[in-house]
Design a protein around this motif. Structure first.
Motif, short mmCIF file in Angstrom:
data_model
loop_
_atom_site.label_atom_id
_atom_site.label_comp_id
_atom_site.label_asym_id
_atom_site.label_seq_id
_atom_site.Cartn_x
_atom_site.Cartn_y
_atom_site.Cartn_z
N ALA A 78 8.03 -1.87 6.95
CA ALA A 78 9.30 -2.52 7.26
C ALA A 78 9.36 -3.05 8.69
N PHE A 81 7.16 -6.16 9.00
CA PHE A 81 7.79 -7.31 8.35
C PHE A 81 8.92 -7.85 9.24
N ARG A 118 8.16 -9.33 2.10
CA ARG A 118 9.11 -8.23 2.34
C ARG A 118 9.94 -7.96 1.10
#
Length: 162
Positions: A78, A81, A118
């Motif tokens: 995360a 991204f 993502r």
């Protein structure tokens, strides 16, 4: 300083390319180093004094963060991204459709790739939002990358939309 920054950017690009051809932990090590080299070059390439170069490095940095995110387990990706998306958005602060259409389209396509990637590791409303944003970015890129002028890029963007 300008040659130093350009060399740092070129070194970072070659490290990223090498990482793409390397497997396992070594790939991540090379990408980490690539990211550091891109970040170092931003000490010279500033938004105020060298905006086009600053945007180029941010676009390249986004590609490196995206590559890193794609090599991480979902729970660890995360942050990478987010940094990739932020880097492409930063590049687009300078790369306008009017002033630099090819570079703008390149960064739009890269942003679309990051948003799409993502979206593949999240669910629910966030996934829908990311997919919608990716679609807009790819459609933006297609306003410049047409079938006649850039058929391979056009085909990739069409594939990403499909």
């Amino acid at each position: 300083p300008q040659q130093w920054a350009l060399t740092k950017n070129n070194l970072a690009n070659s490290l990223r390319a090498l990482a793409e051809r390397t497997a396992g932990a070594e790939s991540s090590v090379l990408l980490d180093r690539s990211i550091r080299e891109f970040e170092d070059s931003l000490a010279f390439y500033t938004f105020v004094e060298r905006p086009a170069d600053w945007a180029m490095v941010h676009n390249n940095l986004g590609i490196a963060f995206l590559a890193m995110a794609e090599r991480r387990p979902d729970g660890e990706s995360a942050g990478h991204f987010a940094r990739a998306i932020s880097a492409f958005e930063a590049a687009l602060m300078v790369r306008s459709k009017e002033a630099a259409p090819q570079q703008w389209a390149e960064s739009q396509g890269n942003l679309g790739n990051a948003l799409l990637a993502r979206s593949n590791v999240v669910v629910g409303d966030l996934q829908q939002k990311l997919l919608s944003q990716a679609t807009v970015a790819f459609q933006n890129a297609l306003t410049i990358h047409d079938r006649e002028q850039t058929p391979a890029i056009w085909a990739d963007s069409q594939n990403n939309l499909g």
